[in-house]
Design an enzyme around this catalytic site. Structure first.
Site, PDB file in Angstrom:
ATOM      1  N   GLU A 151       0.621 -23.092  -5.004  1.00 55.44           N
ATOM      2  CA  GLU A 151       0.161 -21.906  -4.278  1.00 55.44           C
ATOM      3  C   GLU A 151      -1.351 -21.804  -4.437  1.00 55.44           C
ATOM      4  O   GLU A 151      -1.875 -21.864  -5.544  1.00 55.44           O
ATOM      5  CB  GLU A 151       0.860 -20.645  -4.816  1.00 55.44           C
ATOM      6  N   LYS A 274       4.669 -11.656 -13.428  1.00 62.38           N
ATOM      7  CA  LYS A 274       4.204 -10.914 -12.249  1.00 62.38           C
ATOM      8  C   LYS A 274       5.392 -10.065 -11.818  1.00 62.38           C
ATOM      9  O   LYS A 274       6.372 -10.594 -11.291  1.00 62.38           O
ATOM     10  CB  LYS A 274       3.792 -11.895 -11.148  1.00 62.38           C
ATOM     11  N   GLU A 278       3.724  -7.638  -5.002  1.00 64.06           N
ATOM     12  CA  GLU A 278       3.941  -8.466  -3.813  1.00 64.06           C
ATOM     13  C   GLU A 278       5.411  -8.906  -3.690  1.00 64.06           C
ATOM     14  O   GLU A 278       5.719 -10.088  -3.586  1.00 64.06           O
ATOM     15  CB  GLU A 278       2.991  -9.673  -3.817  1.00 64.06           C
ATOM     16  N   ASP A 357      -9.152  -8.763  -5.205  1.00 61.57           N
ATOM     17  CA  ASP A 357      -8.518 -10.068  -5.327  1.00 61.57           C
ATOM     18  C   ASP A 357      -9.503 -11.219  -5.194  1.00 61.57           C
ATOM     19  O   ASP A 357      -9.526 -11.890  -4.162  1.00 61.57           O
ATOM     20  CB  ASP A 357      -7.425 -10.181  -4.248  1.00 61.57           C
ATOM     21  N   GLU A 379      -8.597 -12.037 -15.973  1.00 58.55           N
ATOM     22  CA  GLU A 379      -8.128 -13.193 -15.184  1.00 58.55           C
ATOM     23  C   GLU A 379      -9.185 -13.566 -14.143  1.00 58.55           C
ATOM     24  O   GLU A 379      -9.591 -12.750 -13.324  1.00 58.55           O
ATOM     25  CB  GLU A 379      -6.805 -12.846 -14.479  1.00 58.55           C
ATOM     26  N   GLU A 385      -9.723 -19.773  -3.782  1.00 57.06           N
ATOM     27  CA  GLU A 385      -8.958 -19.222  -2.658  1.00 57.06           C
ATOM     28  C   GLU A 385      -9.849 -18.535  -1.624  1.00 57.06           C
ATOM     29  O   GLU A 385      -9.729 -18.787  -0.433  1.00 57.06           O
ATOM     30  CB  GLU A 385      -7.909 -18.239  -3.200  1.00 57.06           C
ATOM     31  N   GLU A 503     -21.866 -16.413  -0.203  1.00 65.49           N
ATOM     32  CA  GLU A 503     -21.851 -14.972   0.071  1.00 65.49           C
ATOM     33  C   GLU A 503     -22.660 -14.665   1.343  1.00 65.49           C
ATOM     34  O   GLU A 503     -22.244 -13.834   2.154  1.00 65.49           O
ATOM     35  CB  GLU A 503     -22.433 -14.206  -1.126  1.00 65.49           C
ATOM     36  N   TRP A 533      -1.822  -5.046   3.977  1.00 61.31           N
ATOM     37  CA  TRP A 533      -2.264  -5.472   2.650  1.00 61.31           C
ATOM     38  C   TRP A 533      -3.354  -4.588   2.033  1.00 61.31           C
ATOM     39  O   TRP A 533      -3.752  -4.803   0.887  1.00 61.31           O
ATOM     40  CB  TRP A 533      -2.717  -6.933   2.697  1.00 61.31           C
TER      41      TRP A 533
HETATM   42  O1  GCW Z   1      -4.512 -13.449  -4.093  1.00 62.09           O
HETATM   43  C1  GCW Z   1      -3.171 -13.383  -4.064  1.00 62.09           C
HETATM   44  C2  GCW Z   1      -2.781 -14.715  -3.552  1.00 62.09           C
HETATM   45  C3  GCW Z   1      -1.332 -15.008  -3.825  1.00 62.09           C
HETATM   46  C4  GCW Z   1      -1.101 -14.851  -5.320  1.00 62.09           C
HETATM   47  C5  GCW Z   1      -1.453 -13.436  -5.736  1.00 62.09           C
HETATM   48  C6  GCW Z   1      -1.319 -13.210  -7.237  1.00 62.09           C
HETATM   49  C7  GCW Z   1       0.395 -16.066  -6.738  1.00 62.09           C
HETATM   50  O2  GCW Z   1      -3.087 -14.776  -2.181  1.00 62.09           O
HETATM   51  O3  GCW Z   1      -1.092 -16.307  -3.386  1.00 62.09           O
HETATM   52  O4  GCW Z   1       0.218 -15.169  -5.687  1.00 62.09           O
HETATM   53  O5  GCW Z   1      -2.780 -13.178  -5.392  1.00 62.09           O
HETATM   54  O6  GCW Z   1      -2.343 -13.266  -7.906  1.00 62.09           O
HETATM   55  O7  GCW Z   1      -0.232 -12.972  -7.721  1.00 62.09           O
END
Ligand code: GCW
Length: 671
Positions: A151, A274, A278, A357, A379, A385, A503, A533
């Site tokens: 992922e 987790k 989500e 995120d 974290e 990503e 950026e 979201w």
């Molecule tokens: O940023 C999001 C990601 C998901 C990820 C989630 C998380 C593993 O797009 O892919 O899932 O965060 O951190 O749990």
């Protein structure tokens, strides 16, 4: 490519002979790893074969303090009294080089440090250094799935799994362990935090014998293995009718599971969870909270010294864009802060560096440090990503350093994130840093060879957050490529500017997102604007940005201590780079830089593109200094980056020109 920064390029040294006589005084699995590494390194660097002994008279002696007897004097022993078992001493004395510490792990870290010194051409007869890690937990999270996919993986497939099975040939896992140990990583979770159907069974006999093999590999490099778990496992695996954390059968079920895991892996690290995030299951289903959920697992793990690493990435992901009061940025703090003091001592909360995120620019999460009685770790995401997906160059160490140096004021001035996560502010039993890994089975491990610098840097920074971004970049370049000054300068420059460049051509002034939904690469300004979201920019014809103030907005700013709270809440004092994260302003609002928001958007997007052109030119000058394989890999990635930067520049500029109707002061072309 394959060896990342463990290239061990040949070095000139007047002390070459010393390396022919090495004593390793113990014979644990870690000692074997030390020997293997030394053999590879010495042969490559000096073209000599080391002879190993257990003699105290050898030129280089590696051993735990107690094994060294007279070689370590009282004064040196004294220095170790209050420092962690992972700390090492490298000392040249009486014509001998000693590497020592209180544990095998210390020796391993000492040896890797020594090899680094040698590669940098330093004179080992001048060494006298005691080093200790500033963070006790230094972890990586793999987001790898059993089908071989990763992922948010941008480096091919998993090195752990393929086609629904754990890989038979584990040699790449071993190499990965070497890389991680060389930069001081001491913990790893080996499966995705989204635990799907089959991975749920990782905690059963079906997979444990093979997971044990992986744990054995990592153990030999001082790395403790963790597993991500599915909170609903009792239902999924054994058909219990509930996963309620307060149910006695559920509690017993987890105790039995942990007992079995620890039968295979006696030093099992614990679970990464987790939950209620989500669409993943969690305690909310049973009207229980995160403390109930994590404590139940913690109880099962406690007798074995295991820990629960519970993620705070919990927010409402089915929001309605019309609802202006729900703010995803608030969520982690709102969920967890009230629970402070309720968690068991072997529960650790893992908090993403920002409240959203892993965007290219976000403020620091106000939850970090806000819970005085609950262990916390931060974290980061080494995987890029939202920062170019290892096609675009984005060296993230400067970003992480900025986060670590942020002053929360939680215990007055000078309460930095760095101090909080190192456990120096609150009496945390466990503390440290975790990050999502960026590797896969691509030959060069990280897709873009330059993305290796982020993994290297993550480890080095986590060991010692005081290292500068420059130092880390230089170390990485020298070990990976060459000490040639020109290469170190040019490549260092490319790395150090890359975050700002990224950026510049992507989402402006801290607002974030504007990415293609799902894939998260490339621009799509309204891609998430009407989705569930909760990641909005609220651009209309008059202005842009999210009002998170106390008076008229979501009130998110109140989660910070003063003076941060006021700094962010007041338009006048809010730093430019985060302006649109905290405020909704007209396009003609003037920034501290003197530019209007709209002109800033145009200027940075033209500039960002030009800067990528410059990166390409800089790289082209490296052609004769870099081997063709790595040279070409990076050149190809830069070609993708330039396409991406052009796309972003044009889409952003055109979109905001059309929305605002305000022309560019410099009259440049919009498409
Ligand atoms: O940023 C999001 C990601 C998901 C990820 C989630 C998380 C593993 O797009 O892919 O899932 O965060 O951190 O749990």
């Amino acid at each position: 490519m394959y060896n990342m920064w463990l290239q061990y390029n040949p070095v000139e040294s007047k002390n070459k002979d010393m390396w022919q006589e090495v004593a390793i005084l113990n014979d644990s699995c870690i000692a074997t790893s030390i020997k293997n590494e030394l053999t590879i390194a010495i042969e490559k660097m000096f073209q000599v074969k080391p002879a190993y002994s257990t003699s105290n008279d050898a030129k280089i002696v590696i051993g735990i303090i107690d094994e060294l007897g007279e070689l370590v004097d009282k004064q040196q022993k004294h220095k170790f009294a209050d420092i962690s078992d992972e700390s090492f001493l490298i000392s040249y004395q009486n014509d001998q080089l000693l590497v020592t510490g209180k544990s095998d792990k210390a020796l391993l870290y000492g040896v890797y440090h020594l090899l680094r010194e040698v590669q940098h051409g330093h004179d080992i007869t001048k060494l006298n250094l005691l080093d200790q890690p500033k963070n006790s937990l230094r972890m990586l999270n793999q987001w790898d799935n059993l089908d071989g996919s990763v992922e948010r993986g941008y480096s091919g497939n998993s090195i752990f799994y393929e086609n629904g099975k754990i890989v038979k040939d584990k040699s790449r896992i071993k190499d990965y362990a070497r890389f991680l140990a060389s930069v001081g990583i001491n913990a790893i979770s080996i499966n995705n935090v989204n635990v799907w159907k089959e991975e749920t069974y990782f905690i059963t006999k079906k997979y444990l014998p093979e997971i044990k093999e992986i744990a054995d590999i990592f153990r030999a490099y001082g790395i403790t293995l963790y597993l991500s778990i599915n909170f609903a496992s009792p239902i999924a695996i054994d058909g219990l009718d509930t996963a309620d954390p307060l149910d006695v059968n559920v509690k017993q079920w987890w105790k039995d599971r942990v007992q079995e895991i620890c039968h295979y892996i006696p030093d099992f690290g614990g679970f990464v969870v987790k939950a209620d995030s989500e669409h993943r299951p969690g305690p909310f289903t049973y009207d229980r909270d995160h403390a109930d959920g994590s404590n139940m697992l913690a109880e099962a793990l406690a007798p074995y010294g295991g820990k629960v690493i519970w993620r705070c990435f919990v927010y409402n992901c089915v929001q309605d864009w019309r609802d202006r009061s729900t703010d995803r940025a608030r969520a982690a703090y709102d969920h967890f802060k009230p629970l402070d003091g309720k968690f068991h001592e072997n529960v650790i909360l893992q908090i993403k560096n920002g409240p959203m995120d892993f965007q290219v620019r976000e403020p620091v999460s106000p939850l970090i440090g806000a819970m005085k009685k609950t262990n916390q770790i931060i974290e980061f995401q080494v995987a890029q990503e939202y920062t170019g997906q290892q096609r675009d160059l984005c060296y993230l160490i400067p970003q992480w350093k900025e986060v670590l140096q942020f002053d929360t004021y939680i215990k007055g001035k000078g309460t930095t994130i760095e101090d909080i996560v190192a456990g120096r502010i609150h009496p945390y039993k466990y503390s440290g840093i975790a990050a999502v890994s960026n590797i896969g089975n691509d030959e060069n491990w990280t897709g873009n060879t330059l993305a290796q610098a982020n993994l290297y840097g993550y480890g080095r920074l986590t060991w010692n957050p005081e290292l500068s971004s420059e130092t880390i970049a230089n170390e990485w370049i020298q070990q990976t490529f060459t000490s040639n000054e020109n290469v170190v300068n040019v490549l260092g420059d490319m790395l150090l500017n890359s975050w700002e460049i990224y950026e510049n051509y992507t989402a402006p002034l801290g607002v974030g997102w504007m990415v293609t939904p799902n894939t998260h690469y490339g621009p799509n300004i309204d891609g998430y604007e009407y989705s569930r979201w909760g990641t909005y920019h609220f651009a209309d014809r008059d202005g842009i940005g999210v009002d998170r103030t106390k008076e008229t907005g979501t009130g998110y700013t109140s989660q910070y201590e003063e003076p941060n709270q006021s700094t962010y809440n007041n338009l006048d004092s809010c730093p430019d780079e985060l302006l649109l994260f905290f405020h909704h302003v007209p396009y003609k609002y003037t920034l501290k830089s003197g530019k209007t928001v709209i002109q800033h958007i145009y200027d940075t997007h033209f500039l960002g593109y030009e800067q990528v052109e410059q990166l390409v030119q800089q790289w082209e000058t490296m052609k004769d200094n870099i081997d063709p394989l790595r040279y070409t890999n990076i050149r190809e990635r830069l070609a993708l980056q330039i396409r991406n930067a052009r796309e972003w520049r044009d889409q952003i500029n055109t979109y905001f020109y059309r929305k605002s109707g305000i022309p560019d002061e410099k009259g440049r072309t919009f498409y």
